[in-house]
Design an enzyme around this catalytic site. Structure first.
Site, PDB file in Angstrom:
ATOM      1  N   SER A 120       0.822  -1.210   0.000  1.00  0.00           N
ATOM      2  CA  SER A 120       0.000   0.000   0.000  1.00  0.00           C
ATOM      3  C   SER A 120       0.852   1.255   0.000  1.00  0.00           C
ATOM      4  O   SER A 120       0.331   2.336  -0.188  1.00  0.00           O
ATOM      5  CB  SER A 120      -0.963   0.010   1.187  1.00  0.00           C
ATOM      6  N   HIS A 141      -1.905  -2.558  -6.654  1.00  0.00           N
ATOM      7  CA  HIS A 141      -2.490  -2.284  -5.348  1.00  0.00           C
ATOM      8  C   HIS A 141      -4.005  -2.439  -5.402  1.00  0.00           C
ATOM      9  O   HIS A 141      -4.692  -1.655  -6.068  1.00  0.00           O
ATOM     10  CB  HIS A 141      -2.084  -0.878  -4.900  1.00  0.00           C
ATOM     11  N   GLU A 153      -4.523   0.043  -8.500  1.00  0.00           N
ATOM     12  CA  GLU A 153      -3.482   0.979  -8.923  1.00  0.00           C
ATOM     13  C   GLU A 153      -2.315   0.139  -9.462  1.00  0.00           C
ATOM     14  O   GLU A 153      -1.817  -0.730  -8.750  1.00  0.00           O
ATOM     15  CB  GLU A 153      -2.971   1.801  -7.730  1.00  0.00           C
TER      16      GLU A 153
HETATM   17  N1  3HC Z   1     -15.807  -9.885   0.876  1.00  0.00           N
HETATM   18  C1  3HC Z   1     -16.632 -10.060  -0.180  1.00  0.00           C
HETATM   19  N2  3HC Z   1     -17.782  -9.377  -0.342  1.00  0.00           N
HETATM   20  C2  3HC Z   1     -18.106  -8.501   0.603  1.00  0.00           C
HETATM   21  C3  3HC Z   1     -17.298  -8.256   1.730  1.00  0.00           C
HETATM   22  C4  3HC Z   1     -16.093  -9.006   1.843  1.00  0.00           C
HETATM   23  N3  3HC Z   1     -15.263  -8.836   2.876  1.00  0.00           N
HETATM   24  N4  3HC Z   1     -17.890  -7.311   2.499  1.00  0.00           N
HETATM   25  C5  3HC Z   1     -19.019  -6.962   1.877  1.00  0.00           C
HETATM   26  N5  3HC Z   1     -19.159  -7.663   0.738  1.00  0.00           N
HETATM   27  C6  3HC Z   1     -20.238  -7.571  -0.249  1.00  0.00           C
HETATM   28  C7  3HC Z   1     -21.552  -8.086   0.304  1.00  0.00           C
HETATM   29  O1  3HC Z   1     -21.686  -9.472   0.085  1.00  0.00           O
HETATM   30  C8  3HC Z   1     -22.573  -7.298  -0.497  1.00  0.00           C
HETATM   31  O2  3HC Z   1     -22.698  -7.875  -1.784  1.00  0.00           O
HETATM   32  P1  3HC Z   1     -24.079  -7.767  -2.633  1.00  0.00           P
HETATM   33  O3  3HC Z   1     -24.543  -6.338  -2.539  1.00  0.00           O
HETATM   34  O4  3HC Z   1     -23.659  -8.141  -3.995  1.00  0.00           O
HETATM   35  O5  3HC Z   1     -24.998  -8.702  -1.993  1.00  0.00           O
HETATM   36  C9  3HC Z   1     -21.875  -5.937  -0.701  1.00  0.00           C
HETATM   37  O6  3HC Z   1     -20.478  -6.169  -0.522  1.00  0.00           O
HETATM   38  C10 3HC Z   1     -22.349  -4.898   0.294  1.00  0.00           C
HETATM   39  O7  3HC Z   1     -22.133  -5.420   1.596  1.00  0.00           O
HETATM   40  P2  3HC Z   1     -23.019  -5.114   2.875  1.00  0.00           P
HETATM   41  O8  3HC Z   1     -24.432  -4.820   2.429  1.00  0.00           O
HETATM   42  O9  3HC Z   1     -22.816  -6.206   3.864  1.00  0.00           O
HETATM   43  O10 3HC Z   1     -22.368  -3.869   3.564  1.00  0.00           O
HETATM   44  P3  3HC Z   1     -22.142  -2.405   3.038  1.00  0.00           P
HETATM   45  O11 3HC Z   1     -23.133  -1.984   2.024  1.00  0.00           O
HETATM   46  O12 3HC Z   1     -21.977  -1.631   4.284  1.00  0.00           O
HETATM   47  O13 3HC Z   1     -20.716  -2.475   2.286  1.00  0.00           O
HETATM   48  C11 3HC Z   1     -18.392  -2.309   2.229  1.00  0.00           C
HETATM   49  C12 3HC Z   1     -19.580  -2.962   2.904  1.00  0.00           C
HETATM   50  C13 3HC Z   1     -18.334  -2.714   0.742  1.00  0.00           C
HETATM   51  C14 3HC Z   1     -17.140  -2.813   2.942  1.00  0.00           C
HETATM   52  C15 3HC Z   1     -18.559  -0.742   2.332  1.00  0.00           C
HETATM   53  O14 3HC Z   1     -18.751  -0.377   3.672  1.00  0.00           O
HETATM   54  C16 3HC Z   1     -17.390   0.032   1.800  1.00  0.00           C
HETATM   55  O15 3HC Z   1     -17.256   0.223   0.583  1.00  0.00           O
HETATM   56  N6  3HC Z   1     -16.491   0.507   2.712  1.00  0.00           N
HETATM   57  C17 3HC Z   1     -15.316   1.263   2.348  1.00  0.00           C
HETATM   58  C18 3HC Z   1     -14.234   0.324   1.916  1.00  0.00           C
HETATM   59  C19 3HC Z   1     -12.974   1.054   1.559  1.00  0.00           C
HETATM   60  O16 3HC Z   1     -12.877   2.267   1.574  1.00  0.00           O
HETATM   61  N7  3HC Z   1     -11.944   0.270   1.219  1.00  0.00           N
HETATM   62  C20 3HC Z   1     -10.655   0.800   0.909  1.00  0.00           C
HETATM   63  C21 3HC Z   1      -9.823   0.708   2.123  1.00  0.00           C
HETATM   64  S1  3HC Z   1      -8.243   1.393   1.860  1.00  0.00           S
HETATM   65  C22 3HC Z   1      -7.368   0.105   1.271  1.00  0.00           C
HETATM   66  O17 3HC Z   1      -7.811  -0.999   1.128  1.00  0.00           O
HETATM   67  C23 3HC Z   1      -5.981   0.432   0.927  1.00  0.00           C
HETATM   68  C24 3HC Z   1      -5.011  -0.171   1.894  1.00  0.00           C
HETATM   69  O18 3HC Z   1      -3.768  -0.131   1.270  1.00  0.00           O
HETATM   70  C25 3HC Z   1      -4.934   0.567   3.210  1.00  0.00           C
END
Ligand code: 3HC
Length: 287
Positions: A120, A141, A153
């Protein structure tokens, strides 16, 4: 570009598991390596859970679920990487550990094989220099949770060739992702460069007693339409992971604004690493 059929993934944590799953769902054979057998077992269980959910929602047949899982082979050593066509490394965020893995991969993998890192923040140039093939080392990434997040990325290190960037882009696109190219190796690339100052300020707002964690998260979700508040996102990503990225930024940019806030250090010392340990800014135990 020689055909890529089998992808080697190093590290079976949350990111490695997600990458391996998405690769297998996209038709690639996958060799997933971790030093701990227990982590490989739980990675396969997680993949199956995600696939089972898709079957339950009628988006996948049970036959496809089985076929996807059958494409994932697991191993605790790296020898099998002599047979992979492309590597994505996703071990923990430690520069020396990553350099050591890149040295090993360089020794084992065929010379034409591209070695990509899911780091990252760590320098791709640095990882490339640990190998005899820096032109075939790049960053790839992914974002957590990998099956949901659309972005990859692709990062060009100092010596990365255009052919390597094109191949990494093609692999990410074959995995259904949208690619942005990071033309210059720089700490945090695009997303984390923008995200970390936001997370740091969110922690400082709590630290200075300006608002509670709940209200900081509510403010960002309702005021900026982010799907998760910054403190929820830190817990989700791992407090230790965010702390390490901030520490690295601080060193690299030599600017105190990137220093991890004291509250974050304290939570790491207390072992409150976020969702994965059941406690972070919030308490997840029993939830
Ligand atoms: N694995 C697979 N699928 C998942 C999952 C997981 N861990 N978590 C959620 N999902 C899927 C669900 O099955 C659901 O699928 P569907 O709509 O097709 O049925 C969909 O995602 C939505 O899930 P939920 O309804 O349970 O929950 P939310 O609507 O609250 O979404 C979330 C959960 C997608 C995690 C959302 O909260 C989100 O987008 N959060 C922000 C995530 C983010 O910003 N990530 C980047 C982090 S920074 C990073 O990774 C960089 C690193 O280098 C630090």
């Amino acid at each position: 570009m020689s055909e890529i059929r089998k992808i080697g993934v190093v590290g079976a944590g949350a990111m490695g598991t997600g990458i391996a799953l998405v690769a297998a769902q996209s038709g690639y054979d996958v060799l997933l390596r971790d030093i701990e057998q227990g982590r490989l077992d739980s990675s396969l269980r997680n993949m199956d859970q995600i696939l089972q959910r898709s079957v339950a929602k009628g988006r996948l047949t049970d036959e496809d679920r089985r076929a996807t899982l059958a494409r994932v082979e697991t191993t605790t050593d790296l020898d099998g990487f002599a047979g992979v066509d492309f590597v994505i490394e996703a071990i923990f965020e430690d520069p020396e550990a990553k350099r050591a893995i890149f040295r090993e991969l360089d020794r084992i993998c065929r010379p034409e094989v591209i070695l990509a890192s899911n780091t990252s923040s760590i320098s791709i140039t640095d990882l490339g220099a640990a190998t005899s093939r820096p032109s075939r080392v790049c960053g790839m990434h992914f974002f957590n949770p990998v099956p949901v997040m659309k972005l990859v990325e692709v990062i060009r290190g100092y010596s990365t060739s255009s052919e390597t960037v094109a191949t990494a882009r093609a692999v990410a696109e074959a995995m259904g992702k949208t690619v942005v190219e990071v033309k210059k190796d720089s700490p945090g690339f695009i997303v984390n460069r923008i995200l970390m100052p936001l997370l740091i300020e969110a922690v400082r707002v709590v630290e200075e007693g300006i608002a509670s964690p709940e209200d900081v998260d509510k403010a960002v979700k309702l005021g900026l339409n982010h799907p998760m508040g910054p403190l929820e996102l830190i817990d989700f990503t791992g407090i230790d992971v965010c702390h390490n990225v901030m520490q690295y930024f601080w060193q690299e940019f030599n600017q105190p604004q990137y220093a991890p806030p004291q509250l974050l250090r304290t939570l790491v010392r207390a072992g409150r690493l976020g969702r994965k340990t059941g406690k972070g800014f919030y308490d997840y135990e029993g939830k």
